[in-house]
Design a protein around this motif. Structure first.
Motif, PDB file in Angstrom:
ATOM      1  N   CYS A  48     -41.639   1.919  25.114  1.00  0.00           N
ATOM      2  CA  CYS A  48     -42.670   1.343  25.665  1.00  0.00           C
ATOM      3  C   CYS A  48     -43.194   1.914  27.169  1.00  0.00           C
ATOM      4  CB  CYS A  48     -42.704  -0.253  25.621  1.00  0.00           C
ATOM      5  SG  CYS A  48     -42.969  -0.855  24.119  1.00  0.00           S
ATOM      6  N   LEU A  49     -42.228   2.018  27.909  1.00  0.00           N
ATOM      7  CA  LEU A  49     -42.551   2.702  29.324  1.00  0.00           C
ATOM      8  C   LEU A  49     -42.885   3.879  29.138  1.00  0.00           C
ATOM      9  CD1 LEU A  49     -39.480   1.394  31.480  1.00  0.00           C
ATOM     10  CD2 LEU A  49     -41.911   1.082  31.735  1.00  0.00           C
ATOM     11  N   TYR A  50     -42.220   4.688  28.175  1.00  0.00           N
ATOM     12  CA  TYR A  50     -42.446   6.267  28.170  1.00  0.00           C
ATOM     13  C   TYR A  50     -44.185   6.508  27.578  1.00  0.00           C
ATOM     14  CZ  TYR A  50     -42.313  10.914  26.331  1.00  0.00           C
ATOM     15  OH  TYR A  50     -42.485  12.205  25.952  1.00  0.00           O
ATOM     16  N   SER A  80     -41.882  -7.836  28.432  1.00  0.00           N
ATOM     17  CA  SER A  80     -42.494  -7.991  27.076  1.00  0.00           C
ATOM     18  C   SER A  80     -41.737  -7.116  26.038  1.00  0.00           C
ATOM     19  CB  SER A  80     -43.963  -8.031  27.250  1.00  0.00           C
ATOM     20  OG  SER A  80     -44.332  -8.000  25.792  1.00  0.00           O
ATOM     21  N   ALA A  81     -41.511  -5.857  26.423  1.00  0.00           N
ATOM     22  CA  ALA A  81     -41.046  -5.166  25.471  1.00  0.00           C
ATOM     23  C   ALA A  81     -39.587  -5.361  24.908  1.00  0.00           C
ATOM     24  CB  ALA A  81     -41.046  -3.576  25.699  1.00  0.00           C
ATOM     25  N   LEU A  82     -38.865  -5.723  26.145  1.00  0.00           N
ATOM     26  CA  LEU A  82     -37.439  -6.148  25.915  1.00  0.00           C
ATOM     27  C   LEU A  82     -37.138  -7.399  25.127  1.00  0.00           C
ATOM     28  CD1 LEU A  82     -34.868  -4.664  26.767  1.00  0.00           C
ATOM     29  CD2 LEU A  82     -34.815  -6.476  28.874  1.00  0.00           C
ATOM     30  N   GLY A  83     -38.011  -8.349  25.355  1.00  0.00           N
ATOM     31  CA  GLY A  83     -38.035  -9.533  24.644  1.00  0.00           C
ATOM     32  C   GLY A  83     -38.696  -9.381  22.902  1.00  0.00           C
ATOM     33  N   VAL A  84     -39.688  -8.339  22.767  1.00  0.00           N
ATOM     34  CA  VAL A  84     -40.156  -7.965  21.521  1.00  0.00           C
ATOM     35  C   VAL A  84     -39.377  -7.309  20.661  1.00  0.00           C
ATOM     36  CG1 VAL A  84     -41.955  -7.050  20.278  1.00  0.00           C
ATOM     37  CG2 VAL A  84     -42.627  -8.506  22.070  1.00  0.00           C
ATOM     38  N   GLY A  85     -38.619  -6.234  21.264  1.00  0.00           N
ATOM     39  CA  GLY A  85     -37.799  -5.477  20.848  1.00  0.00           C
ATOM     40  C   GLY A  85     -36.495  -6.016  20.200  1.00  0.00           C
ATOM     41  N   LEU A 103     -37.834   1.641  36.265  1.00  0.00           N
ATOM     42  CA  LEU A 103     -39.041   0.785  36.795  1.00  0.00           C
ATOM     43  C   LEU A 103     -39.316   1.187  38.151  1.00  0.00           C
ATOM     44  CD1 LEU A 103     -41.111  -0.633  35.087  1.00  0.00           C
ATOM     45  CD2 LEU A 103     -39.709  -2.609  35.842  1.00  0.00           C
ATOM     46  N   VAL A 104     -38.194   1.159  39.052  1.00  0.00           N
ATOM     47  CA  VAL A 104     -38.482   1.345  40.566  1.00  0.00           C
ATOM     48  C   VAL A 104     -38.819   2.712  40.588  1.00  0.00           C
ATOM     49  CG1 VAL A 104     -37.153   1.614  42.789  1.00  0.00           C
ATOM     50  CG2 VAL A 104     -36.537  -0.435  41.186  1.00  0.00           C
ATOM     51  N   ALA A 105     -38.500   3.726  40.130  1.00  0.00           N
ATOM     52  CA  ALA A 105     -38.892   4.942  40.209  1.00  0.00           C
ATOM     53  C   ALA A 105     -40.356   5.255  39.724  1.00  0.00           C
ATOM     54  CB  ALA A 105     -37.937   6.140  39.252  1.00  0.00           C
ATOM     55  N   ILE A 106     -40.858   4.559  38.925  1.00  0.00           N
ATOM     56  CA  ILE A 106     -41.972   4.832  38.303  1.00  0.00           C
ATOM     57  C   ILE A 106     -43.142   3.873  39.163  1.00  0.00           C
ATOM     58  CG2 ILE A 106     -43.751   3.926  36.806  1.00  0.00           C
ATOM     59  CD1 ILE A 106     -41.745   3.838  34.409  1.00  0.00           C
ATOM     60  N   PHE A 107     -42.504   2.618  39.919  1.00  0.00           N
ATOM     61  CA  PHE A 107     -43.299   2.142  41.130  1.00  0.00           C
ATOM     62  C   PHE A 107     -43.458   2.964  42.256  1.00  0.00           C
ATOM     63  CE2 PHE A 107     -43.651  -0.484  44.819  1.00  0.00           C
ATOM     64  CZ  PHE A 107     -44.933  -1.162  44.346  1.00  0.00           C
TER      65      PHE A 107
END
Length: 294
Positions: free
Chosen positions: A90-92, A155-160, A190-194
């Motif tokens: 989902c991040l990708y 959300s993705a971690l919970g759904v997955g 996530l830190v790198a993306i931010f």
């Protein structure tokens, strides 16, 4: 001795005049007040719902169309292997554009929206110093951007986890990581993306001080970010592409290896931070000299 209206006006604009008792510039427009104002806005709710609902939609798409089979991407191919894998996918899928939108929206809507509502001059007449106004709005915008980025992987971690179970993270380069280590690696990504999005945030923030149209600031930041991705695709530019923040857009994937490769993330973060500092400085400089008429 009585003062005339002319004397009162002169005292109001005289920078050497003594401040009112109890007036402290840094205490004007508290961050809590600005955060509550932004939280109550409809666009904040819409963005939050979009990021939370995207992973369930992706899971439904996998359930209807079957698990992805992409021989060119080992990460996509393992999307349904576990909850951590689903969160990474989902991040990708969203890092290239979707996560750019909330950053541009929150940072580009800061000052321009106040000008569009014709409330900017009243805020400054409170009196809120210009530097304080910009600082409060920028910090709150960055905080909301960070929260927006966290919402999607959570959300993705919970759904997955519900759909595929909690398990090891299959690495794109081969091998696996245990669930706890996988969560830590996703946090690093996530830190790198931010940090990589700070250039877009600063660009939107600067445009927000230049124009009175929020859509112009938001759209301009998104458009220039897309332009950067197009320029990065032109291989004839050679090493010059490394000066484009979009070139490091997926450097966070280096966190999803057996041993974290920091070089790309650090270089990309340095490029993004350099652009961000320059654009924020331009925003403060321009706003300090700007005639506020709206």
């Amino acid at each position: 001795m009585t003062t005339t209206p002319a004397d009162q006006r002169e005292a109001a604009v005289d920078p050497t005049a003594p401040a009112a008792p109890g007036y402290v510039p840094r205490r004007t427009l508290p961050l809590r007040v600005e955060a509550v104002r932004q939280l109550r806005r409809r666009r904040t709710l819409v963005v939050g719902l979009l990021l939370v609902l995207l992973p369930p939609l992706v899971a439904v798409a996998f359930a209807v169309g079957g698990a992805p089979d992409d021989s060119e991407s080992a990460l996509l191919d393992s999307a349904t292997a576990s909850g951590p894998n689903f969160a990474a996918v989902c991040l990708y899928l969203s890092a290239g554009f979707l996560l750019v939108v909330p950053v541009a929206l929150f940072c580009g809507d800061t000052v321009a929206s106040e000008a569009g509502w014709s409330s900017l001059r009243y805020l400054l007449a409170a009196p809120v110093p210009r530097w304080r106004l910009l600082t409060a709005k920028l910090l709150v915008a960055l905080a909301f951007s960070a929260v927006a980025m966290v919402l999607l992987p959570l959300s993705a971690l919970g759904v997955g986890t519900v759909a595929y179970g909690w398990g090891e993270l299959r690495l794109p380069t081969g091998g696996t990581l245990p669930g706890g280590e996988a969560a830590l690696r996703l946090g690093i990504a996530l830190v790198a993306i931010f940090v990589g999005q700070l250039a877009t945030a600063a660009l939107a923030f600067w445009l927000s001080t230049v124009t009175d149209a929020p859509l112009g600031a938001v759209g301009g930041a998104i458009g220039l970010t897309i332009l950067g991705s197009i320029l990065d695709a032109i291989t004839a530019l050679g090493d010059w592409r490394q000066l484009i923040p979009a070139h490091w857009l997926f450097a966070w994937l280096d966190a999803l290896q057996r041993d974290v490769e920091w070089n790309g993330m650090l270089r990309g973060g340095a490029v993004s931070l350099a652009y961000a500092l320059l654009l924020v400085a331009l925003a403060y400089r321009h706003f300090a000299r700007k005639d506020i008429v709206s």
